[in-house]
Motif scaffolding. Sequence first.
Motif, short mmCIF file in Angstrom:
data_model
loop_
_atom_site.label_atom_id
_atom_site.label_comp_id
_atom_site.label_asym_id
_atom_site.label_seq_id
_atom_site.Cartn_x
_atom_site.Cartn_y
_atom_site.Cartn_z
N UNK A 569 0.82 -1.21 0.00
CA UNK A 569 0.00 0.00 0.00
C UNK A 569 0.86 1.27 0.00
N UNK A 570 1.99 1.25 0.71
CA UNK A 570 2.83 2.44 0.77
C UNK A 570 3.39 2.75 -0.60
N UNK A 571 3.80 1.71 -1.33
CA UNK A 571 4.31 1.94 -2.68
C UNK A 571 3.22 2.51 -3.57
N UNK A 572 2.02 1.99 -3.47
CA UNK A 572 0.93 2.47 -4.32
C UNK A 572 0.62 3.94 -4.06
N UNK A 573 0.47 4.29 -2.80
CA UNK A 573 0.14 5.68 -2.45
C UNK A 573 1.30 6.61 -2.78
N UNK A 574 2.51 6.19 -2.47
CA UNK A 574 3.68 7.05 -2.71
C UNK A 574 3.88 7.27 -4.21
N UNK A 575 3.73 6.22 -5.01
CA UNK A 575 3.91 6.38 -6.45
C UNK A 575 2.85 7.30 -7.03
N UNK A 576 1.61 7.12 -6.60
CA UNK A 576 0.55 8.00 -7.10
C UNK A 576 0.79 9.45 -6.68
N UNK A 577 1.21 9.66 -5.43
CA UNK A 577 1.48 11.03 -4.97
C UNK A 577 2.66 11.64 -5.72
N UNK A 578 3.69 10.84 -5.96
CA UNK A 578 4.84 11.37 -6.69
C UNK A 578 4.45 11.81 -8.09
N UNK A 579 3.66 11.00 -8.80
CA UNK A 579 3.22 11.39 -10.14
C UNK A 579 2.31 12.61 -10.11
#
Length: 838
Positions: A569-579
């Motif tokens: 979940x952290x990767x999913x949220x972090x990647x979306x926030x970064x983009x």
Amino acid sequence: MPHGVTRTTLRSMTNIPPPAEELRILDHELRQLDARRAQLLARRSWLLGVLRSAKTPAPAWGPAQTPAIWSAPAPRSRRPEATAPSVQNVLLVLGGVLLTVAAIAFTLVSWGQLGIAGRAVVLGAVTFAALAAPVPLLKRGLRSTAESVAGLGLVLTVLDAYALHQVALPKVDGTGYAAAATALLAVLWAAYGRSLGALRLPLPAAMATAQLPLLLWVVAAGAGHHAITAALLVTAAFDTVVALSVSVRSVRVVAAVGAYGTGAWGLLAAGWLSWEATGPSAAARAAALLALAAAIALGAAWRAPAAQAAPGLASTGGLITVAAAGGVLRSVLPDAWTVPGYLLCGIALLAVRGTWLPESVRRGLPWSSAGVQALAVAWTLPLVTVVLVGPAGWAENVWSGAPSDARDAVTVSMPWPSNTETAPLVLAAVAAVLVLTFRGGPHRSVALSGALGLAWASVLVLPATLELPYPAGLLMLGVTTAATLTAAAYSRHAHPTDDGPTSPTEPPASASSPANTRPSPITLTTLGLALLTSLHLVALSLAAEAATLAVLGSLTALFAAAAVWQKHEIRAVSAAASLAYAAALACATGASLDWQPHHIALLVLVVPATAALLAARLKDATPTLAVEITGAVAALLAIDLAALEPPVLALVLALCGVIAAGTAVRPDRRRLGYVAATLFVLATWVRLASWEVGSPEAYTLPVTVPALVVGFVRRRRDPGTSSWTAYGPGLSVTLLPSLLAAWGDLDWLRPLLLGTAALLVTLVGARQRLQALLVLGGGTLALVALHELAPYIAQAMGAVPRWAPPALAGLLLLALGATYEQRLRDARRVREVLGRMH
């Protein structure tokens, strides 16, 4: 068992029937008893009706007279609507009320017509008679009548006291006399009730009257608010003692009502005095009153027989104690330290854990502390709201200039609350209490999540509270974002679920399996706080251009690093926030370079392209989906930015189609090929519209040709595919718009080309025996031919007489009727031919 002796023989020898037979006999006997009972009840009802009737005497059974119970049941009498005790009580109460009214009228109206001796004789005789009458009545068992007469006697004693004041003591102060009279009446009524224990009215009446003497005496003495409040609380204490010690239920009820009523009144008065106190002396006196109220509540909780009420009383006592101690601290501290003072007293309640206290009190005091802490946190909410919502005002003043400090940055659209300088300390203190209180147990994760939220709120409002410089405030929020994101990344975020195996033969998944884990409350809390802090930081950075670019670039890199290092979940949220922050950075960069919006759209397209490349390399489904959704939103943003410039919009749509087509190469994203085709078609249409092309074929042929190619390939791979599925959509896209345009076109070229194309389609359909081509091509060809013949048909219709069309229609109907069977046969043959086509 001897040989030859069966079970049936034994039953017959012992006269015991079989179970089924015995059960039948028992049921028969029970029915007989029910019938007998019904007859007896009917006879009893008839006899009661006879006895209640004064006209007909009860019949006697004689030798020649058979009771009705043995013949036919007598008719049931009408059931009375009121019972005898109810009628008796109504009559007694009504009589007592009438006598009381008469006594009051005599005292107020006819009193002056008698002399002093006559007055004394009348009052004494009537009161003595009313109070003495219950004695013989009780001996004769007339308790209700005795209660009514005793109530009249109690009212007469009140009238005696009033008459005595009016005649003998007219100069005595009325309030003081009322205090003495109510005290004397309460004592006399209590003694009277104790002497006649069978009466239920005097003791509760004495208890109710006992609520007045002390309060009236203090009012008569001209005492201040503190003395009146003390009188109320002392009365409440007296009521509490009586309610907990007296065994008579009616007295306990009256005492409990009095305790709650006078106690609540006194508590409110003491709280108001504590809040209005302007110095330590006044605050100390109000605190003493509150301490008395707390002692009453805690004492009642200690001795309360009801376990349900004890924790509530203990919690109330703890809250009153906090109010007393906090009021003293408030009188010597600045206004901003009022809430911290009360909070300190509330936290101190947690230290009261003596084993000498009852369990109910030990359970109630922590709830008091929790209530104080909750109120303290609620006091900080306006400040937290201003800090969070205030920076939204920069959206209307983007890059208007950096403010002087952090407080000016958050108050651009909302005022700063007064006396809130200690709010960060309050939030941090409550967070520390949560951590220390829930160091173990099942609620530890939830409590730690709450503590993290409070600590985060404390850090959030700290820069504006301390009025730090604007860059320092941004830096502090950036560090907070990184810290919360790191805490989310390194927390124990995988907790096993309670799900069992999915099938009887499948073993349970391990606790560390990703499919059988879920994020903990701590992980979710820290991740949410990281996102919220980053949004708050971006809103604050809108004040200055350099700050916006620096913040967006830093957040893009920070969340990208978190996405690379972590999973799930952290990767999913972090990647979306970064983009997302990358898209915002592209917009900010273009605005900083003074680019037009349609030029910025091309820069924003870097984000969906990057998202497509990342999604192809990710293995987990959740991060992949989050990245793709964010890329799609960024693509929509780019399309919106380029909407006002058609040539650039066509280019943006084409590039989005390229990205979608590249994503459709993946086996699990084949359906995106339709999206890519749609985007390419839209790009073509926008480009044609920008060139001011008005011919519909220019818009439809780019769709028809690929659609026919796709349909041909599909039928090659799957010969069972219908021609309507393979070729119907592609042909319809071109033939229908062209046909509509041909009907409104006066030129000959479009009908000629459309007719030729329709003829070719019809011929191909006839050769390949394809239903869709034959029907669509033939129908289009027929309509084009009808369009070309329409002028001549109209000219011919003008030359034909008006009677000719009806005549022709009649002949046609006759011809159809004559050859109806042949036409049906031909129609079935055509349907069979079309049915054999694909």
